[in-house]
Design a protein around this motif. Structure first.
Motif, short mmCIF file in Angstrom:
data_model
loop_
_atom_site.label_atom_id
_atom_site.label_comp_id
_atom_site.label_asym_id
_atom_site.label_seq_id
_atom_site.Cartn_x
_atom_site.Cartn_y
_atom_site.Cartn_z
N THR A 198 5.04 6.13 6.25
CA THR A 198 4.25 5.73 7.41
C THR A 198 5.09 5.05 8.49
N GLU A 199 6.27 4.52 8.08
CA GLU A 199 7.18 3.88 9.03
C GLU A 199 8.56 3.77 8.38
N VAL A 200 9.59 3.71 9.20
CA VAL A 200 10.97 3.60 8.73
C VAL A 200 11.61 2.39 9.41
N ASP A 201 12.30 1.58 8.63
CA ASP A 201 13.00 0.41 9.18
C ASP A 201 14.19 0.90 10.00
N PRO A 202 14.21 0.66 11.32
CA PRO A 202 15.31 1.17 12.15
C PRO A 202 16.67 0.55 11.79
N ALA A 203 16.66 -0.65 11.23
CA ALA A 203 17.92 -1.30 10.83
C ALA A 203 18.40 -0.84 9.46
N ASP A 204 17.48 -0.33 8.63
CA ASP A 204 17.82 0.12 7.28
C ASP A 204 16.91 1.28 6.90
N PRO A 205 17.31 2.52 7.19
CA PRO A 205 16.45 3.67 6.92
C PRO A 205 16.09 3.89 5.45
N SER A 206 16.76 3.17 4.54
CA SER A 206 16.39 3.31 3.13
C SER A 206 15.15 2.48 2.80
N ARG A 207 14.71 1.63 3.74
CA ARG A 207 13.49 0.83 3.57
C ARG A 207 12.39 1.46 4.42
N VAL A 208 11.28 1.79 3.77
CA VAL A 208 10.20 2.49 4.47
C VAL A 208 8.86 1.84 4.14
N GLY A 209 7.87 2.08 4.99
CA GLY A 209 6.49 1.77 4.71
C GLY A 209 5.85 3.01 4.12
N LEU A 210 4.99 2.84 3.12
CA LEU A 210 4.39 3.99 2.44
C LEU A 210 2.88 3.87 2.31
N ALA A 211 2.22 5.03 2.32
CA ALA A 211 0.83 5.17 1.90
C ALA A 211 0.91 5.91 0.57
N PRO A 266 -4.38 8.32 -8.55
CA PRO A 266 -5.63 8.92 -9.01
C PRO A 266 -6.84 8.01 -8.79
N THR A 267 -6.60 6.69 -8.71
CA THR A 267 -7.71 5.75 -8.56
C THR A 267 -7.88 5.22 -7.15
N GLY A 268 -7.07 5.69 -6.21
CA GLY A 268 -7.21 5.23 -4.84
C GLY A 268 -5.89 5.22 -4.10
N GLN A 269 -5.94 4.72 -2.88
CA GLN A 269 -4.74 4.65 -2.03
C GLN A 269 -4.27 3.21 -1.94
N PHE A 270 -2.95 3.07 -1.85
CA PHE A 270 -2.35 1.75 -1.68
C PHE A 270 -1.35 1.83 -0.55
N PHE A 271 -1.20 0.76 0.19
CA PHE A 271 -0.31 0.74 1.35
C PHE A 271 0.75 -0.33 1.18
N HIS A 272 1.99 0.04 1.49
CA HIS A 272 3.13 -0.86 1.40
C HIS A 272 3.84 -0.85 2.76
N PRO A 273 3.33 -1.61 3.75
CA PRO A 273 3.92 -1.60 5.10
C PRO A 273 5.23 -2.39 5.14
N LEU A 274 6.03 -2.10 6.15
CA LEU A 274 7.27 -2.84 6.36
C LEU A 274 6.99 -4.33 6.54
N ALA A 275 5.88 -4.67 7.20
CA ALA A 275 5.55 -6.07 7.43
C ALA A 275 5.39 -6.85 6.12
N ALA A 276 5.08 -6.15 5.04
CA ALA A 276 4.95 -6.79 3.73
C ALA A 276 6.20 -6.57 2.87
N GLY A 277 7.26 -6.05 3.47
CA GLY A 277 8.51 -5.83 2.75
C GLY A 277 8.86 -4.37 2.54
N GLY A 278 7.86 -3.50 2.61
CA GLY A 278 8.11 -2.08 2.45
C GLY A 278 8.62 -1.74 1.06
N CYS A 279 9.23 -0.58 0.95
CA CYS A 279 9.78 -0.08 -0.31
C CYS A 279 11.19 0.40 -0.06
N VAL A 280 12.07 0.20 -1.05
CA VAL A 280 13.48 0.55 -0.92
C VAL A 280 13.80 1.79 -1.75
N LEU A 281 14.66 2.63 -1.23
CA LEU A 281 15.13 3.83 -1.92
C LEU A 281 15.84 3.43 -3.21
#
Length: 89
Positions: free
Chosen positions: A38-51, A55-70
């Motif tokens: 959903t978004e890519v950290d411009p300073a570190d492209p290995s860190r992204v925001g994800l939707a 199976p039980t629903g959707q979860f969101f991990h935005p950059l503002a909350a730390g995002g997710c690392v490769l």
């Protein structure tokens, strides 16, 4: 050829799983889940925001909350909360 994450790309998210019980078992172990960037950290492209699509629903991990690392470790050794490119089928 190295891939670059961009908004809209499909990746895999590694779920954390439930806490390990005293007997060493887990109700739900770590698992790969489909996710959309959903978004890519411009300073570190290995860190992204994800939707994340579960199976039980959707979860969101935005950059503002730390995002997710490769995590490029082999399958089974990846950390929960990380993402990686889908394996080739």
């Amino acid at each position: 050829m190295q891939q670059t994450p961009s908004v809209g790309r499909v990746v895999h998210y590694v779920s954390h799983g439930t806490p390990v019980r005293p007997d060493g078992t887990q109700e739900f172990p770590r698992a790969c889940r489909a996710a959309i960037v959903t978004e890519v950290d411009p300073a570190d492209p290995s860190r992204v925001g994800l939707a994340v699509l579960n199976p039980t629903g959707q979860f969101f991990h935005p950059l503002a909350a730390g995002g997710c690392v490769l995590d490029e470790a082999p399958e089974g050794a990846r950390d929960g909360g990380s993402w990686h490119w889908p394996e080739r089928a």
